[in-house]
Design a protein around this motif. Structure first.
Motif, PDB file in Angstrom:
ATOM      1  N   PHE A  59       0.859  -1.082   0.005  1.00 38.74           N
ATOM      2  CA  PHE A  59       0.031   0.104   0.154  1.00 38.74           C
ATOM      3  C   PHE A  59       0.825   1.094  -0.021  1.00 38.74           C
ATOM      4  O   PHE A  59       0.550   2.208  -0.648  1.00 38.74           O
ATOM      5  CB  PHE A  59      -1.064   0.019   1.226  1.00 38.74           C
ATOM      6  N   ARG A  64      -0.411   5.169  -0.779  1.00 42.97           N
ATOM      7  CA  ARG A  64      -1.398   5.425  -0.074  1.00 42.97           C
ATOM      8  C   ARG A  64      -1.071   5.874   1.337  1.00 42.97           C
ATOM      9  O   ARG A  64       0.052   5.782   1.592  1.00 42.97           O
ATOM     10  CB  ARG A  64      -1.941   3.807   0.115  1.00 42.97           C
ATOM     11  N   THR A 102      -5.794   7.043   4.008  1.00 43.68           N
ATOM     12  CA  THR A 102      -6.603   6.353   2.906  1.00 43.68           C
ATOM     13  C   THR A 102      -7.015   5.025   3.351  1.00 43.68           C
ATOM     14  O   THR A 102      -7.971   4.418   2.920  1.00 43.68           O
ATOM     15  CB  THR A 102      -6.068   6.482   1.700  1.00 43.68           C
ATOM     16  N   ASP A 103      -6.182   4.227   4.147  1.00 42.25           N
ATOM     17  CA  ASP A 103      -6.233   2.857   4.413  1.00 42.25           C
ATOM     18  C   ASP A 103      -6.086   2.738   5.853  1.00 42.25           C
ATOM     19  O   ASP A 103      -5.064   3.165   6.351  1.00 42.25           O
ATOM     20  CB  ASP A 103      -5.236   2.095   3.483  1.00 42.25           C
ATOM     21  N   GLU A 144     -10.398   0.300   3.196  1.00 42.33           N
ATOM     22  CA  GLU A 144     -10.451   1.853   2.588  1.00 42.33           C
ATOM     23  C   GLU A 144     -11.099   2.386   3.242  1.00 42.33           C
ATOM     24  O   GLU A 144     -12.441   2.277   3.329  1.00 42.33           O
ATOM     25  CB  GLU A 144     -10.564   1.767   1.059  1.00 42.33           C
TER      26      GLU A 144
END
Length: 188
Positions: A59, A64, A102-103, A144
Motif C-alpha cells: 500500500f 497510500r 486512505t487505508d 479503505e
C-alpha cells in the motif's frame, strides 16, 4: 449532543512518547469504559509491520497514506454498539478527515475477524501468524477509508436495530463536523 450518549470528548489523550499515536477514551462519568489507539504511519512504521510488513508495504508503494487501530478495550459491563461506534468514528475522523489517511489496518485474533468484517467491513489480507506482543494468533485486516465515508453517509445516526453494522451508531454529519473541529484544535 454527545452527553446524551454518555461520552466525554474532552478526554482525548495523545501519547507523550509518540506523537503519531492518539488514544481515545470512552467514559461514563469519571470511569473509563473503553479505549482505542489510532496510529499514523511514519518513519517508525506501524505496529502491524512487525508481522505484516510486506502486505502493508504494498500500500505504501502505491502512495497510500496508512493508519492502524490498536489496543481496543471495552469494559464488558459497559460494552455497547454506541461505545464501539463512537471510538471507531473518532478514530476515523482523526485519521481520515484530519490526517488524510486512505487505508486502515488492524491486527486481530482470528476468532474476532468475523466481527470486524460484519460490523465495519474490514477484509482479511494477511494469513494467521503468532503475535509475540499479545501472545496470541493474529490476522491482518484492511479497510479503505472511502468505504467508511460511504457507510457514514448512508447509515450514520440511524440506529437501525436490524442493521448488522456499527455504522448506524456513528455520529451524524453535524456531530462529525463538530468533533473534527475539536480534534483539529487538539492536534494543533
Amino acid at each position: 449532543m454527545y452527553s446524551w450518549r454518555g461520552y466525554e470528548t474532552e478526554n482525548l489523550v495523545v501519547s507523550s512518547h509518540n506523537s503519531n499515536r492518539l488514544t481515545l477514551e470512552a467514559t461514563m462519568g469519571r470511569r473509563v469504559v473503553g479505549t482505542l489507539t489510532l496510529g499514523l504511519d511514519s518513519e517508525e512504521g506501524l505496529c502491524a509491520d512487525e508481522l505484516y510488513f510486506d502486505e502493508i508495504n504494498e500500500f505504501r508503494r502505491e502512495g497510500r497514506k496508512l493508519c492502524e487501530l490498536t489496543k481496543l478495550a471495552v469494559d464488558p459491563q459497559y460494552s455497547s454498539k454506541e461505545i464501539l461506534a463512537s471510538l471507531f468514528h473518532l478514530a476515523h475522523i482523526y485519521g481520515h478527515k484530519i490526517h488524510k489517511a486512505t487505508d486502515l489496518f488492524i491486527e486481530v485474533n482470528p476468532r474476532h475477524a468475523g466481527f470486524y468484517r460484519r460490523m465495519l467491513g474490514l477484509e482479511q489480507i494477511g494469513e494467521e501468524r503468532p503475535c509475540r506482543r499479545v501472545q496470541a494468533p493474529a490476522v491482518l485486516m484492511h479497510l479503505e477509508l472511502d468505504y467508511v465515508n460511504a457507510q457514514i453517509s448512508s447509515l450514520a445516526d440511524s440506529c437501525r436495530s436490524s442493521e448488522r453494522s456499527l455504522y448506524p451508531y456513528f455520529f451524524s454529519k453535524h456531530e462529525e463536523k463538530d468533533l473534527a473541529r475539536k480534534l483539529e484544535r487538539h492536534n494543533s
